[in-house]
Write a protein that holds these residues in place. Structure first.
Motif, PDB file in Angstrom:
ATOM      1  N   GLY A  98       5.827  25.108  17.805  1.00 17.37           N
ATOM      2  CA  GLY A  98       5.917  26.548  17.608  1.00 17.37           C
ATOM      3  C   GLY A  98       5.243  26.981  16.327  1.00 17.37           C
ATOM      4  O   GLY A  98       4.525  26.218  15.676  1.00 17.37           O
ATOM      5  N   GLN A  99       5.492  28.230  15.946  1.00 21.96           N
ATOM      6  CA  GLN A  99       4.873  28.811  14.761  1.00 21.96           C
ATOM      7  C   GLN A  99       5.842  29.752  14.067  1.00 21.96           C
ATOM      8  O   GLN A  99       6.721  30.346  14.696  1.00 21.96           O
ATOM      9  N   ILE A 100       5.643  29.868  12.766  1.00 19.80           N
ATOM     10  CA  ILE A 100       6.272  30.927  11.975  1.00 19.80           C
ATOM     11  C   ILE A 100       5.123  31.679  11.316  1.00 19.80           C
ATOM     12  O   ILE A 100       4.310  31.084  10.598  1.00 19.80           O
ATOM     13  N   CYS A 101       5.024  32.972  11.596  1.00 24.88           N
ATOM     14  CA  CYS A 101       3.855  33.750  11.183  1.00 24.88           C
ATOM     15  C   CYS A 101       4.259  34.974  10.368  1.00 24.88           C
ATOM     16  O   CYS A 101       5.396  35.457  10.449  1.00 24.88           O
ATOM     17  N   VAL A 102       3.300  35.483   9.622  1.00 22.46           N
ATOM     18  CA  VAL A 102       3.463  36.730   8.881  1.00 22.46           C
ATOM     19  C   VAL A 102       2.245  37.603   9.166  1.00 22.46           C
ATOM     20  O   VAL A 102       1.104  37.147   9.081  1.00 22.46           O
ATOM     21  N   THR A 103       2.503  38.863   9.516  1.00 20.53           N
ATOM     22  CA  THR A 103       1.436  39.846   9.736  1.00 20.53           C
ATOM     23  C   THR A 103       1.619  40.971   8.731  1.00 20.53           C
ATOM     24  O   THR A 103       2.702  41.556   8.629  1.00 20.53           O
ATOM     25  N   LEU A 104       0.562  41.290   7.988  1.00 22.66           N
ATOM     26  CA  LEU A 104       0.580  42.399   7.039  1.00 22.66           C
ATOM     27  C   LEU A 104      -0.342  43.496   7.560  1.00 22.66           C
ATOM     28  O   LEU A 104      -1.507  43.242   7.870  1.00 22.66           O
ATOM     29  N   LEU A 105       0.185  44.712   7.653  1.00 23.62           N
ATOM     30  CA  LEU A 105      -0.563  45.851   8.184  1.00 23.62           C
ATOM     31  C   LEU A 105      -0.747  46.923   7.108  1.00 23.62           C
ATOM     32  O   LEU A 105       0.086  47.047   6.206  1.00 23.62           O
ATOM     33  N   ASN A 106      -1.824  47.691   7.228  1.00 22.05           N
ATOM     34  CA  ASN A 106      -1.997  48.823   6.314  1.00 22.05           C
ATOM     35  C   ASN A 106      -1.216  50.032   6.827  1.00 22.05           C
ATOM     36  O   ASN A 106      -0.497  49.942   7.832  1.00 22.05           O
ATOM     37  N   GLU A 107      -1.364  51.155   6.176  1.00 24.26           N
ATOM     38  CA  GLU A 107      -0.574  52.336   6.529  1.00 24.26           C
ATOM     39  C   GLU A 107      -0.846  52.821   7.951  1.00 24.26           C
ATOM     40  O   GLU A 107       0.000  53.472   8.566  1.00 24.26           O
ATOM     41  N   ALA A 108      -2.024  52.493   8.485  1.00 21.26           N
ATOM     42  CA  ALA A 108      -2.385  52.901   9.841  1.00 21.26           C
ATOM     43  C   ALA A 108      -2.031  51.851  10.877  1.00 21.26           C
ATOM     44  O   ALA A 108      -2.352  52.013  12.053  1.00 21.26           O
ATOM     45  N   GLY A 109      -1.388  50.749  10.453  1.00 21.50           N
ATOM     46  CA  GLY A 109      -0.986  49.721  11.405  1.00 21.50           C
ATOM     47  C   GLY A 109      -2.066  48.708  11.726  1.00 21.50           C
ATOM     48  O   GLY A 109      -1.990  48.016  12.751  1.00 21.50           O
ATOM     49  N   GLU A 110      -3.075  48.572  10.859  1.00 19.61           N
ATOM     50  CA  GLU A 110      -4.170  47.633  11.089  1.00 19.61           C
ATOM     51  C   GLU A 110      -3.971  46.374  10.238  1.00 19.61           C
ATOM     52  O   GLU A 110      -3.481  46.459   9.108  1.00 19.61           O
ATOM     53  N   PRO A 111      -4.349  45.187  10.750  1.00 22.12           N
ATOM     54  CA  PRO A 111      -4.159  43.948   9.989  1.00 22.12           C
ATOM     55  C   PRO A 111      -5.027  43.896   8.739  1.00 22.12           C
ATOM     56  O   PRO A 111      -6.197  44.265   8.770  1.00 22.12           O
ATOM     57  N   ILE A 112      -4.431  43.446   7.637  1.00 20.36           N
ATOM     58  CA  ILE A 112      -5.147  43.336   6.369  1.00 20.36           C
ATOM     59  C   ILE A 112      -4.805  41.993   5.726  1.00 20.36           C
ATOM     60  O   ILE A 112      -3.915  41.265   6.195  1.00 20.36           O
TER      61      ILE A 112
END
Length: 326
Positions: A98-112
């Motif tokens: 499996g995986q443990i992940c982190v997603t960071l988004l900007n104010e518009a919901g886009e990946p950064i």
């Protein structure tokens, strides 16, 4: 009728006809101008001034394609990409992965990648079951990930496309991968802790956990994120579902970064326009009254005004000339 009288009559008639022509051109010109304004107004994009503003632009990285060094495998139901933080348990005890992940988004919901929040770290406790994994217990993600990892974004967790079994073809998350766990073991993860120089600019949106099946990427990272308690904080492998995964969703906080929520921008602009309109109405009340009076006067001679009066006088003069000539 004498020749002089004839010339006078003809001259008056020509004069009147010229004025009628001028009047017609004026009316046509006014209509043409109105049509021009209407046409130009129709081409204006009403949303041209409401484009989303963000403090960090989206990080666009295409997912590896078959033949790329970081493309690993696919069976038509899933796609796997090579991750430098991917490790196998030794000794190998089972097919649990499996995986443990982190997603960071900007104010518009886009990946950064976190260029605007340097020296900031996300920490996720992973428990004793992952003591063997060098990148776990705890798992940490340091921003910007472009400065700290060979693969800043190593997974395509969200979106869909007909061309791929999973994802939309663009990388959006940073993960650690685990393999070789017993198929009855339980993987635990703690609540994400955000620390560092810009921790106050990052909001913890929530968690998306999926276990016992292939990761479904047709989910919205913001709308489908749940609280830690709702997500569960753990999953247990089983022989007929030996996969498990969680993604921690983070987003830049517009209040802290000074960027308004793009979804509220249209509403704000509409409100501001209304207020400005009200102010203008109050400041120009007398002018509006004058304009109403002018409009009333215009109703008496719609579309003609002074040119019509001139023509009428010219015609009267013509009639007078004709009477005198007879």
């Amino acid at each position: 009728m004498s020749a002089d009288r004839t010339r006078v009559t003809v001259a008056a008639g020509v004069f009147a006809l010229c004025l009628v022509g001028i009047l017609g051109l004026a009316v046509m010109g006014g209509a043409s101008a109105d049509e021009s304004v209407a046409a130009s107004g129709a081409t204006i994009d009403p949303d041209a001034s409401t484009n989303a503003t963000v403090s960090e632009d989206a990080y666009v990285e295409a997912a590896p394609e078959r033949g790329d060094p970081y493309y690993e495998a696919s069976n038509g139901d899933w796609v796997s990409y090579i991750n430098p933080r991917d490790e196998y348990r030794s000794p190998y005890l089972g097919d649990g992965s499996g995986q443990i992940c982190v997603t960071l988004l900007n104010e518009a919901g886009e990946p950064i990648v976190g260029e605007t929040v340097p020296n900031t770290t996300v920490t996720i406790e992973t428990g004793d079951e992952l003591n063997w994994h060098s990148q776990a217990n705890p798992m940490t993600v340091q921003y910007p990930v472009t400065d700290h990892y060979d693969r800043p974004l190593d997974a395509d967790q969200f979106g869909t496309t007909p061309d791929l079994a999973q994802g939309d073809g663009y990388m959006d998350s940073h993960c650690i991968s685990i393999h070789g766990q017993p198929e009855d073991s339980t993987i635990e993860y703690g609540e994400a802790q955000i620390d560092g120089e810009h921790a106050d600019k990052i909001e913890l949106v929530g968690y998306i956990q999926q276990a016992h099946d292939t990761w479904d990427t047709s989910v919205d990272p913001i709308e489908d994120a749940e609280s830690y308690e709702e997500a569960g904080g753990e999953w247990t492998f089983r022989p007929d579902g030996s996969h498990g995964q969680v993604t921690v969703v983070l987003q830049l906080d517009g209040d802290a970064t000074g960027v308004d929520d793009p979804t509220d921008e249209d509403e704000t602009n509409s409100s501001n326009d209304t207020e400005q309109s009200n102010d203008d109405d109050e400041e120009t009340g007398e002018a509006d009254d004058d304009a109403d009076d002018d409009a009333d006067d215009g109703d008496e001679l719609p579309g003609f005004g002074i040119p019509a009066v001139i023509v009428a006088l010219a015609l009267a003069a013509l009639v007078g000339v004709r009477r005198r000539s007879t």
